[in-house]
Structures are given as structure tokens and as C-alpha cells.
Design a protein around this motif. Structure first.
Motif, PDB file in Angstrom:
ATOM      1  N   ILE A  84       0.836  -1.205   0.000  1.00 27.28           N
ATOM      2  CA  ILE A  84       0.000   0.000   0.000  1.00 27.28           C
ATOM      3  C   ILE A  84       0.867   1.250   0.000  1.00 27.28           C
ATOM      4  O   ILE A  84       0.682   2.166  -0.824  1.00 27.28           O
ATOM      5  CB  ILE A  84      -0.938  -0.002   1.223  1.00 27.28           C
ATOM      6  CG1 ILE A  84      -1.917  -1.176   1.152  1.00 27.28           C
ATOM      7  CG2 ILE A  84      -1.690   1.321   1.332  1.00 27.28           C
ATOM      8  CD1 ILE A  84      -2.739  -1.367   2.412  1.00 27.28           C
ATOM      9  N   PHE A  85       1.820   1.293   0.924  1.00 25.24           N
ATOM     10  CA  PHE A  85       2.662   2.479   1.083  1.00 25.24           C
ATOM     11  C   PHE A  85       3.501   2.747  -0.169  1.00 25.24           C
ATOM     12  O   PHE A  85       3.513   3.866  -0.701  1.00 25.24           O
ATOM     13  CB  PHE A  85       3.566   2.302   2.304  1.00 25.24           C
ATOM     14  CG  PHE A  85       4.584   3.385   2.470  1.00 25.24           C
ATOM     15  CD1 PHE A  85       4.207   4.665   2.846  1.00 25.24           C
ATOM     16  CD2 PHE A  85       5.930   3.138   2.239  1.00 25.24           C
ATOM     17  CE1 PHE A  85       5.152   5.682   2.991  1.00 25.24           C
ATOM     18  CE2 PHE A  85       6.882   4.130   2.386  1.00 25.24           C
ATOM     19  CZ  PHE A  85       6.488   5.407   2.763  1.00 25.24           C
ATOM     20  N   ALA A  86       4.210   1.728  -0.650  1.00 25.19           N
ATOM     21  CA  ALA A  86       5.096   1.922  -1.798  1.00 25.19           C
ATOM     22  C   ALA A  86       4.309   2.286  -3.049  1.00 25.19           C
ATOM     23  O   ALA A  86       4.703   3.191  -3.799  1.00 25.19           O
ATOM     24  CB  ALA A  86       5.922   0.659  -2.046  1.00 25.19           C
ATOM     25  N   ILE A 236      11.116   0.849   0.647  1.00 26.31           N
ATOM     26  CA  ILE A 236      11.458  -0.451   1.219  1.00 26.31           C
ATOM     27  C   ILE A 236      12.168  -0.300   2.554  1.00 26.31           C
ATOM     28  O   ILE A 236      11.939  -1.076   3.492  1.00 26.31           O
ATOM     29  CB  ILE A 236      12.310  -1.260   0.218  1.00 26.31           C
ATOM     30  CG1 ILE A 236      11.453  -1.644  -0.996  1.00 26.31           C
ATOM     31  CG2 ILE A 236      12.880  -2.528   0.871  1.00 26.31           C
ATOM     32  CD1 ILE A 236      12.248  -2.218  -2.145  1.00 26.31           C
ATOM     33  N   LYS A 237      13.041   0.709   2.674  1.00 23.55           N
ATOM     34  CA  LYS A 237      13.816   0.843   3.907  1.00 23.55           C
ATOM     35  C   LYS A 237      13.225   1.869   4.878  1.00 23.55           C
ATOM     36  O   LYS A 237      13.888   2.260   5.842  1.00 23.55           O
ATOM     37  CB  LYS A 237      15.268   1.222   3.581  1.00 23.55           C
ATOM     38  CG  LYS A 237      15.484   2.618   3.043  1.00 23.55           C
ATOM     39  CD  LYS A 237      16.936   2.841   2.684  1.00 23.55           C
ATOM     40  CE  LYS A 237      17.234   4.287   2.339  1.00 23.55           C
ATOM     41  NZ  LYS A 237      17.092   5.186   3.495  1.00 23.55           N
ATOM     42  N   SER A 238      11.984   2.277   4.650  1.00 23.41           N
ATOM     43  CA  SER A 238      11.353   3.268   5.528  1.00 23.41           C
ATOM     44  C   SER A 238      11.246   2.738   6.950  1.00 23.41           C
ATOM     45  O   SER A 238      10.664   1.682   7.192  1.00 23.41           O
ATOM     46  CB  SER A 238       9.959   3.638   5.012  1.00 23.41           C
ATOM     47  OG  SER A 238      10.042   4.342   3.795  1.00 23.41           O
ATOM     48  N   TRP A 255       3.160  -1.302  10.727  1.00 17.36           N
ATOM     49  CA  TRP A 255       4.480  -1.928  10.608  1.00 17.36           C
ATOM     50  C   TRP A 255       4.864  -2.051   9.143  1.00 17.36           C
ATOM     51  O   TRP A 255       4.046  -2.418   8.288  1.00 17.36           O
ATOM     52  CB  TRP A 255       4.458  -3.316  11.243  1.00 17.36           C
ATOM     53  CG  TRP A 255       4.726  -3.318  12.717  1.00 17.36           C
ATOM     54  CD1 TRP A 255       4.394  -2.339  13.606  1.00 17.36           C
ATOM     55  CD2 TRP A 255       5.346  -4.360  13.478  1.00 17.36           C
ATOM     56  NE1 TRP A 255       4.778  -2.706  14.879  1.00 17.36           N
ATOM     57  CE2 TRP A 255       5.359  -3.937  14.832  1.00 17.36           C
ATOM     58  CE3 TRP A 255       5.865  -5.598  13.163  1.00 17.36           C
ATOM     59  CZ2 TRP A 255       5.897  -4.711  15.853  1.00 17.36           C
ATOM     60  CZ3 TRP A 255       6.404  -6.385  14.187  1.00 17.36           C
ATOM     61  CH2 TRP A 255       6.418  -5.932  15.506  1.00 17.36           C
ATOM     62  N   LEU A 256       6.125  -1.744   8.858  1.00 17.46           N
ATOM     63  CA  LEU A 256       6.734  -1.986   7.561  1.00 17.46           C
ATOM     64  C   LEU A 256       7.899  -2.962   7.780  1.00 17.46           C
ATOM     65  O   LEU A 256       8.334  -3.166   8.919  1.00 17.46           O
ATOM     66  CB  LEU A 256       7.221  -0.682   6.936  1.00 17.46           C
ATOM     67  CG  LEU A 256       6.125   0.286   6.469  1.00 17.46           C
ATOM     68  CD1 LEU A 256       6.734   1.593   5.972  1.00 17.46           C
ATOM     69  CD2 LEU A 256       5.273  -0.343   5.374  1.00 17.46           C
ATOM     70  N   PRO A 257       8.434  -3.576   6.725  1.00 14.60           N
ATOM     71  CA  PRO A 257       9.508  -4.569   6.917  1.00 14.60           C
ATOM     72  C   PRO A 257      10.687  -4.076   7.742  1.00 14.60           C
ATOM     73  O   PRO A 257      11.239  -4.842   8.551  1.00 14.60           O
ATOM     74  CB  PRO A 257       9.922  -4.905   5.481  1.00 14.60           C
ATOM     75  CG  PRO A 257       8.666  -4.733   4.693  1.00 14.60           C
ATOM     76  CD  PRO A 257       7.978  -3.554   5.316  1.00 14.60           C
TER      77      PRO A 257
END
Length: 301
Positions: A84-86, A236-238, A255-257
Motif C-alpha cells: 500500500i505504502f510503496a 522499502i527501507k522506511s 508496521w513496515l519490513p
């Protein structure tokens, strides 16, 4: 046997010294970079195949951490949120950046003032951006209460407290910060287009819409590709933006990776699983960067 000229020997020595001096000076920095970047990348990959928990362990467990990783509910949440975010972050930042670049390319008055205003957010750290937007979107002190004080008593904007909508507030803050940077890339591309081609198209009766669709936008392909690569990498690295705005909440809804990797490595003492998630992030970035670099090098050759 002819004697060697001392002056020629001295000149040859100075030439060799000039050639080797930059390498000697840069060697320590290069060695440190190899150790602390590529060395720790290799160490992280190794840890992802071990049973490491609170401290590194050297007992190999094969692909067990990766199998466990994809059974963790929070990882599924992080992957969905990243999609969603990307997706929104890249598309909206690209569109806004392109529109701002087209606007400034019209040789408007005040361009020298507007350009640094649009670029200013990128000069801020994501921590500052996240903190500012956290205050703006907080229903108790930010936009919602301000609009109600102005007389719009039914106005409500509490996305940051809503587990279903909180991820979109991260998108808002990230787009605000990055759109100006994307604008700068597109503006450089627009200013690099040959005006003779545009004049020829105008003489042939092409409208502005046709010129942008058939001439200008196709020539901005390198800028589109660069924007996609850079924004994908940032998405990706956010980590810091999420921590500053929501700290992953409500619950684990934002949460993100990168946040998952930190939490499982340093908070939940699951270093093996955290390392596995970091490796997957690295492979995702590599899957984007390697084709891009290959295409750039091939084009230059």
C-alpha cells in the motif's frame, strides 16, 4: 653499459608516486567500507541461516528462519502495508513531481523562490517530518481541533488513530517530503529537451497535449526510471518516518519490513528471523537496482 640519468629516475619515481598516492590515501577508507558494509551484509546473511536469538549463534538451521518468518502474522501485515505504502508513495510523488516540474518549466515569475520552497521538505530528516505530521494529524492538537475551532464543528480527521487508515497518513507525510525532489529530477529532464524539436512540432500543428504525450514525456523516460528506483528504495527501507509518526501503531497496523526487522532483532530477541527479514529486504532492493544499473551501463556502452 650506459649510465642511468638521475633526473630521469627522479621523474619516474615522482610519476609512480603520483599514481599510487591517491590509492594509498583511499585504501583505509575503502577497507573500512568493505568491512562495515559488505562484511556485515555477509554476516547478516549468515545469521539468517542460524538459530540466533538474543545473541549471534553459529548453529546452522538451514531455511528454518525463512519458513518461520512467513508464518508470522506481523510479517504479513508489514508486506501488505509495504504494498500500500510503496504503491501510493511512488505513484503520487511521481505525479505531483511531474506536475510541479511542468508548472515551473513554463518560465513563470518567481520560479527562483518557488523551486527552493518545493525542495525544502527533502532537506528535512524523516524524523523531523514524522514528528511534524504527527502533531498536524493528531485529533487532539492538530488539524481536526483547529478546523473545529474555526467553526467546522463536524470536521473529523482521525486517520492516525484508526488502525485501518493510519498507513495512509504515512503516505501523506512521505509524499510531502519527496515530491519536491522528484520535481527537481523532472525539471532537469524538461530543461534538457531540445527546443528545436518542440518548435518543429508546433510548426506541424501539434497541440500542447500532443507534444507532451508524443515528444516530451517519452524523452523523460530516464527521469521516470530514476524516480521509480529512488522512491522504491526509500519505501522499502522506511523506518524512521513510521517510528516518528505512529511507532508502528495503533497496535502493529503501520508496521513496515524495516520496523519488523528492528522489533524482532532487538526487542523480541529473534535475531535469526530479523536477519531473514533484512535479507529479503536486501534482495528486493537488489531486484530493483541491478536491472537499473545494468540498463544504465549497457546504454553507456
Amino acid at each position: 653499459m650506459a649510465a642511468t640519468d638521475p633526473m630521469l629516475e627522479g621523474a619516474d619515481f615522482r610519476t609512480r608516486l603520483q599514481n599510487w598516492l591517491p590509492k594509498i590515501v583511499l585504501a583505509p577508507s575503502f577497507a573500512v567500507m568493505v568491512l562495515f558494509v559488505y562484511g556485515f551484509i555477509a554476516f547478516t546473511i549468515y545469521l539468517s541461516f542460524t538459530g540466533s536469538r538474543m545473541l549471534p549463534s553459529f548453529d546452522l538451521v538451514g531455511w528454518q528462519n525463512y519458513e518461520r518468518l512467513f508464518r508470522v502474522r506481523q510479517w504479513d501485515t508489514a508486506i501488505v502495508n509495504l504494498g500500500i505504502f510503496a504503491g501510493l508513495y511512488i505513484v503520487i510523488s511521481t505525479i505531483i513531481g511531474l506536475l510541479l516540474a511542468i508548472f515551473l518549466d513554463q518560465k513563470i515569475r518567481g520560479e527562483g523562490i518557488l523551486r527552493p520552497i518545493f525542495l525544502y521538505p527533502m532537506a528535512l530528516s524523516f524524523i523531523v517530518t514524522g514528528t511534524a505530521w504527527k502533531w498536524i494529524l493528531d485529533p487532539a492538537i492538530g488539524l481536526e481541533v483547529t478546523m473545529q475551532q474555526w467553526g467546522f464543528e463536524n470536521f473529523q480527521f482521525d486517520w492516525i488513530k484508526d488502525s485501518e487508515m493510519a498507513i495512509y497518513t504515512i503516505v501523506i507525510a512521505a509524499v510531502w517530503q519527496s515530491s519536491g525532489f522528484v520535481m527537481a529530477m523532472f525539471l532537469a529532464g524538461l530543461r534538457g529537451i531540445d527546443n528545436e524539436i518542440l518548435k518543429a512540432a508546433q510548426m506541424d500543428g501539434a497541440s500542447n497535449f500532443q507534444m507532451y504525450r508524443r515528444i516530451i514525456l517519452p524523452q523523460l523516460r530516464p527521469a521516470f526510471l530514476s524516480a521509480f528506483v529512488i522512491l522504491s528504495h526509500l519505501a522499502i527501507k522506511s523506518y524512521d518516518l513510521v517510528v516518528a509518526m505512529t511507532d508502528g501503531g495503533p497496535g502493529t497496523s503501520t508496521w513496515l519490513p524495516a520496523l519488523f526487522m528492528y522489533e524482532y532483532t532487538f526487542t523480541r530477541n529473534q535475531m535469526g528471523i530479523g536477519a531473514a527479514s533484512a535479507v529479503i529486504m536486501l534482495m528486493t532492493i537488489a531486484a530493483i537496482m541491478v536491472p537499473y544499473l545494468y540498463a544504465e551501463l549497457r546504454e553507456k556502452n
